[in-house]
Write an enzyme that holds these catalytic residues in place. Structure first.
Site, PDB file in Angstrom:
ATOM      1  N   ASP A   1       4.334  13.032  14.897  1.00  0.00           N
ATOM      2  CA  ASP A   1       4.522  12.934  13.585  1.00  0.00           C
ATOM      3  C   ASP A   1       3.371  12.904  12.703  1.00  0.00           C
ATOM      4  O   ASP A   1       2.667  12.141  11.943  1.00  0.00           O
ATOM      5  CB  ASP A   1       5.283  11.364  13.307  1.00  0.00           C
ATOM      6  CG  ASP A   1       5.818  11.315  12.128  1.00  0.00           C
ATOM      7  OD1 ASP A   1       5.984  12.499  11.279  1.00  0.00           O
ATOM      8  OD2 ASP A   1       5.938  10.261  11.579  1.00  0.00           O
TER       9      ASP A   1
ATOM     10  N   LYS B   1       1.762  -3.425   8.726  1.00  0.00           N
ATOM     11  CA  LYS B   1       2.763  -2.457   8.875  1.00  0.00           C
ATOM     12  C   LYS B   1       4.155  -3.439   8.994  1.00  0.00           C
ATOM     13  O   LYS B   1       4.193  -3.909  10.530  1.00  0.00           O
ATOM     14  CB  LYS B   1       2.523  -1.537   9.713  1.00  0.00           C
ATOM     15  CG  LYS B   1       3.868  -0.387   9.984  1.00  0.00           C
ATOM     16  CD  LYS B   1       3.506   0.413  11.042  1.00  0.00           C
ATOM     17  CE  LYS B   1       4.592   1.517  11.239  1.00  0.00           C
ATOM     18  NZ  LYS B   1       4.301   2.475  12.315  1.00  0.00           N
TER      19      LYS B   1
ATOM     20  N   GLY C   1       6.621   3.840   4.403  1.00  0.00           N
ATOM     21  CA  GLY C   1       7.090   5.206   5.199  1.00  0.00           C
ATOM     22  C   GLY C   1       8.610   5.212   5.858  1.00  0.00           C
ATOM     23  O   GLY C   1       9.450   4.052   5.242  1.00  0.00           O
TER      24      GLY C   1
ATOM     25  N   VAL D   1       3.824  -1.098   4.022  1.00  0.00           N
ATOM     26  CA  VAL D   1       2.642  -1.284   4.420  1.00  0.00           C
ATOM     27  C   VAL D   1       1.847  -2.085   3.525  1.00  0.00           C
ATOM     28  O   VAL D   1       2.040  -1.648   2.380  1.00  0.00           O
ATOM     29  CB  VAL D   1       1.697  -0.094   4.995  1.00  0.00           C
ATOM     30  CG1 VAL D   1       0.381  -0.577   5.308  1.00  0.00           C
ATOM     31  CG2 VAL D   1       2.364   0.701   5.994  1.00  0.00           C
TER      32      VAL D   1
ATOM     33  N   LEU E   1       0.766  -1.333   0.043  1.00  0.00           N
ATOM     34  CA  LEU E   1       0.050  -0.029  -0.122  1.00  0.00           C
ATOM     35  C   LEU E   1       0.723   1.181   0.039  1.00  0.00           C
ATOM     36  O   LEU E   1       0.488   2.242  -0.563  1.00  0.00           O
ATOM     37  CB  LEU E   1      -0.970   0.019   1.115  1.00  0.00           C
ATOM     38  CG  LEU E   1      -1.968  -1.068   1.273  1.00  0.00           C
ATOM     39  CD1 LEU E   1      -2.630  -1.149   2.661  1.00  0.00           C
ATOM     40  CD2 LEU E   1      -2.806  -1.104   0.179  1.00  0.00           C
ATOM     41  N   GLY E   2       2.153   1.206   0.456  1.00  0.00           N
ATOM     42  CA  GLY E   2       2.941   2.386   0.554  1.00  0.00           C
ATOM     43  C   GLY E   2       4.045   1.875   1.398  1.00  0.00           C
ATOM     44  O   GLY E   2       4.409   0.904   2.073  1.00  0.00           O
TER      45      GLY E   2
ATOM     46  N   PHE F   1       9.589   4.094   8.437  1.00  0.00           N
ATOM     47  CA  PHE F   1       9.836   2.910   9.310  1.00  0.00           C
ATOM     48  C   PHE F   1       9.671   1.647   8.527  1.00  0.00           C
ATOM     49  O   PHE F   1       9.825   0.385   9.352  1.00  0.00           O
ATOM     50  CB  PHE F   1       9.112   3.231  10.596  1.00  0.00           C
ATOM     51  CG  PHE F   1       9.717   4.217  11.312  1.00  0.00           C
ATOM     52  CD1 PHE F   1      10.943   4.317  11.469  1.00  0.00           C
ATOM     53  CD2 PHE F   1       9.005   5.009  12.039  1.00  0.00           C
ATOM     54  CE1 PHE F   1      11.728   5.216  12.513  1.00  0.00           C
ATOM     55  CE2 PHE F   1       9.293   6.046  12.836  1.00  0.00           C
ATOM     56  CZ  PHE F   1      10.780   6.120  13.025  1.00  0.00           C
ATOM     57  N   GLY F   2       9.425   1.485   7.355  1.00  0.00           N
ATOM     58  CA  GLY F   2       9.056   0.325   6.846  1.00  0.00           C
ATOM     59  C   GLY F   2       7.614   0.490   5.750  1.00  0.00           C
ATOM     60  O   GLY F   2       7.173   1.517   5.567  1.00  0.00           O
TER      61      GLY F   2
END
Length: 871
Positions: A675, A578, A559, A564, A556-557, A561-562
């Site tokens: 964040d 995630k 970020g 998803v 899905l995407g 930190f990793g």
């Protein structure tokens, strides 16, 4: 009477009598006063304002009541202390030539007036659907006076009690004199000036009832298992003058609830029962003599469960046995044994010769007259401070507040059957029961020794049996990890998932090997920063199957930190997975932090945790699946942003604000997200926003205003100046991020896009310049021109600029933001924002920074910036 005369009479009534009983809608204007027999009705047919006579009284007043209430319970009175005669039908409520509201009697004498500072006579008075009666300038729309700042005996939703943010005055509820007389009575309800503040009812100037200090979501001195009184209550504090303000909100507008102080001193919360067509009491205080302030006097506690409610605290005895025998306990108790500190005192029974100690009292309503120690952050420090200071008589460390100490008589204490806090009472060493008889000591030591030997023997036998079972299983051809047992359960042990087959025997999911382990191998509760077996744990292999082995097609995407992934469990449930990368900045601590925080939070605008998984280096969070992914996927895409009309965007803004308010003030924990950005706002099937990604979140005590970190983490463009440059973060850091996000939602532009005119470093500078040049509407995404409400757009831009002001003290709190978003221009005038001069980009790109000659007096040991790309 002939026909002509009859027609003239009818005509006369139509012209001169009927208009008296016709309502001039919701407003009073200079040319349209309110007369006896007329009423104003708010636009939504919720509230009504007019002349009334209470009960059997022969006086006339101006008041407000709910239109649906057949009994017309009055919630606000204008001329409380100066009534009109009931037969004075010539009385009028007018807007006078000086622009103020004035109540005139038949002799044209002024009975009551708003006395506002009015610059012109172009004013109008309006009754709103919130029950607020406001006087405003018809041309500018500025509010000049409003009834909400002058409450009577009732507080309505969105009304504030305490500090008036606009005028700087404090407001209170004041009871009626009696049921037939709305004149100010003797009972007053308000907030104390302490920090944290307390809720009080005063009888004149004397305390009558006390709710205890506010811990962030409730008053801890109120015993109420369901916390019915705290539903919708929130407190905000003006740090500049140290005063607080309480707001009573109804988040569900179909649920009508009010708070009232009765002439008897009873404080009640009432809710409207539509089917019964009446008000029902949902909470009231005081309801027992123990609830009345100081019933038992100093150094005595009151209990509703005792036949004689008052009892001296340990180490104290009644000051007057004669009074106590008569049921009069107000004289209280005195200390029995002198403290070591009180060497010069002479009125006590005996003198202490050893250091003082503390006696723990549980489930207590804490005493009044406390001091709050900002510097002591834990119970150990609080205890040591109290021991070092001879004037300290007791201390407590309630969750959400911190260290509280008492240096005067302990009064208004109650022993609760539920709730309550731990109070540590200072006593002489001899009062603590430290001395024991020698024989009793010997018996205790022997008992402990025998018990320990028996326990050791039992453990040895069990271990021997377990080793025998393990040996037998190792020689078996059957794969143990495939065995089934009705009593088996999944646990977590030292980084990988294991299955408990029998007590003391575990099968590894990783290798299928069997070993016997001790209890220390199984990690326990989150309070000690360990994992609890009660947390929702999902098997790693099950996660792999659900995501097609973490297929790129299901991603899905990604970020900072990793990645998803979209997942599909065996039962058809869609999930978002995630998966933290092994080289990401988020380690085990951040992972634990995120899982434990999300598992404790429940709000419609926060993402919901479904489970988690750890195996070896794998750290995975399982969340509810959001069909529409994240906000940035729509907002910054030229095609998809067209799906977000203004109504949807404004709803998203309000939802994010409510979610942040819950984190800051209304949840069981006080949480700073740190964040907040468009990629961390997920959208459900109905485009409702849900705040996600709590890996960087931090918890606060309610009385803690600021924290410092040597590791600055967050996202470029969303970090507040004090956090990016000095590592200082607070609620106002999230407010800054919300302001950036709000301006992005309005404009469909990234703050870090830098695609503006060369003189603007970012969206904030561009937005300020447009605002300063009175061109703020140009900030709006052109695709919204046909769907937007211009006043809402302007209000959102102004709120966004207020949130991104350089100094944290200038920014509003999220409770104020929610209130500003839900209010119209006529209902609430917003302050003017100051220019946001700071940009993180300019800090990074400055000559001094690039050359290593940074002149800022800060120490940033580590800066970790997460990627802007969403998930």
């Amino acid at each position: 009477m002939d026909k002509a005369s009859l027609l003239l009479l009818v005509f006369y009534k139509i012209l001169f009598i009927l208009p008296v009983y016709c309502a001039p809608n919701d407003s009073i204007t200079p040319s349209q006063p309110l007369k006896v027999g007329q009423t104003l009705i708010s636009t939504g047919q919720i509230f009504e304002l007019g002349f009334f006579s209470p009960g059997n009284a022969s006086e006339l007043y101006i008041g407000i009541w709910y239109k649906i209430d057949p009994d017309c319970r009055i919630v606000w009175v204008a001329n409380r202390g100066n009534a009109l005669l009931a037969d004075d039908l010539a009385s009028r409520l007018i807007i006078s030539s000086d622009g103020n509201l004035k109540l005139m009697d038949g002799k044209q004498d002024i009975v009551w007036s708003t006395n506002a500072s009015v610059q012109s006579n172009t004013t109008i008075a309006v009754l709103t659907d919130d029950g607020d009666f406001i006087l405003k300038d018809k041309i500018s729309g500025a509010t000049l006076w409003e009834s909400f700042y002058y409450p009577s005996d009732t507080i309505l939703a969105t009304m504030q009690l305490g500090l008036n943010g606009r005028s700087g005055q404090k407001s209170f509820l004041t009871s009626w004199e009696n049921d037939n007389d709305p004149a100010p009575g003797k009972f007053v309800v308000g907030l104390s000036d302490e920090k944290p503040p307390q809720a009080f009812t005063w009888n004149g100037t004397k305390p009558y009832w006390r709710g205890g200090p506010w811990d962030g979501w409730k008053f801890i001195g109120i015993e109420d298992e369901d916390k019915g009184y705290a539903n919708g209550i929130s407190l905000t504090t003006n740090n500049q003058i140290g005063a607080s303000c309480m707001t009573f909100n109804n988040f569900n507008k179909s649920y009508i609830s009010i708070m009232v102080i009765l002439p008897t001193g009873m404080l009640e919360i009432l809710h409207w029962e539509g089917q019964q067509n009446q008000w029902n009491v949902s909470w009231a205080a005081p309801q027992h003599p123990c609830d009345v302030y100081g019933t038992c006097g100093p150094f005595s506690s009151c209990s509703k469960s005792r036949s004689q409610p008052c009892e001296c605290l340990k180490g104290f005895f009644p000051l007057s046995n004669e009074e106590w025998s008569k049921g009069n306990w107000t004289s209280g108790c005195v200390r029995g044994t002198q403290l070591m500190c009180d060497g010069n005192s002479s009125n006590l029974i005996s003198k202490a010769s050893k250091p003082d100690g503390f006696w723990k009292l549980s489930q207590m309503k804490l005493p009044d007259h406390y001091l709050y120690l900002y510097d002591e952050t834990d119970q150990g420090g609080c205890s040591q401070w109290c021991l070092r200071n001879c004037s300290c008589l007791a201390y407590a460390c309630p969750d959400g507040i911190g260290c509280m100490v008492w240096v005067t008589d302990l009064v208004d204490i109650q022993q609760f059957s539920n709730d309550g806090e731990d109070l540590y009472l200072r006593l002489a060493k001899t009062e603590l029961g430290v001395k024991k008889r020698y024989t009793a000591t010997i018996i205790s030591v022997l008992s402990i020794s025998v018990g320990s030997l028996l326990g050791l023997l039992i453990c040895c036998v069990k271990r021997w049996k377990a080793n025998r079972r393990a040996t037998a299983l190792r020689h078996s051809d059957t794969h143990i990890h495939e065995q089934k047992s009705e009593t088996s359960k999944w646990c977590v042990m030292k980084g990988f998932r294991i299955k408990c087959i029998v007590k003391g025997l575990f099968v590894s999911e990783r290798k299928g090997t069997v070993r016997d382990i001790s209890q220390e191998d199984v990690q326990e509760g989150p309070a000690s920063a360990k994992w609890s077996s009660e947390l929702p744990i999902i098997d790693f292999n099950r996660v792999k199957r659900a995501t097609n082995n973490f297929s790129e097609a299901d991603k899905l995407g990604e970020g900072g930190f990793g990645a998803v992934y979209k997942g599909n469990l065996e039962d058809g449930q869609l999930i978002a997975v995630k998966r933290l990368s092994s080289h990401s900045g988020q380690g085990m601590e951040e992972f634990k932090n995120e899982v434990m925080l999300i598992s404790k939070l429940q709000h419609r605008n926060l993402v919901r945790l479904l489970g988690c998984c750890i195996q070896g280096e794998e750290k995975i969070v399982i969340l509810e699946y959001m069909k529409n992914k994240s906000l940035d996927k729509f907002l910054f895409d030229r095609t998809k942003r067209l799906e977000l009309d203004w109504a949807k965007r404004f709803s998203i803004i309000q939802g994010i604000a409510r979610g942040l308010l819950y984190l800051h003030r209304d949840s069981c924990l006080r949480i700073i997200h740190r964040d907040l950005k468009a990629s961390n706002i997920l959208l459900d099937d109905d485009m409702n926003p849900k705040i996600s990604d709590f890996g960087l979140a931090r918890t606060f005590r309610v009385t803690q205003e600021l924290a410092n970190t040597l590791r600055v983490v967050g996202t470029l463009g969303y970090m507040s100046p004090e956090y990016a440059m000095g590592g200082l973060f607070s609620e106002k850091s999230d407010v800054y991020s919300f302001g950036v996000l709000l301006l992005e939602i309005v404009s469909s532009k990234k703050n870090t896009g830098l695609g503006y005119h060369e003189k603007y470093l970012n969206l904030l500078g561009y937005a300020w310049q447009l605002w300063n040049e009175c061109k703020a509407p140009e900030l709006l995404d052109p695709s919204l021109a046909d769907s937007c409400t211009p006043s809402e757009v302007m209000r959102c831009i102004q709120i966004g600029l207020l949130c991104v002001q350089d100094h944290a003290a200038d920014r509003p709190t999220m409770s104020n933001v929610v209130l500003m978003l839900s209010s119209s221009e006529s209902e609430m005038e917003l302050p003017q924002p100051r220019q946001p001069t700071f940009t993180f980009q300019s800090f990074l790109e400055s000559e001094h920074f690039q050359s290593g000659l940074c002149t800022f007096n800060v120490s940033i040991n580590e800066v970790s910036i997460s990627m802007v790309e969403g998930r």
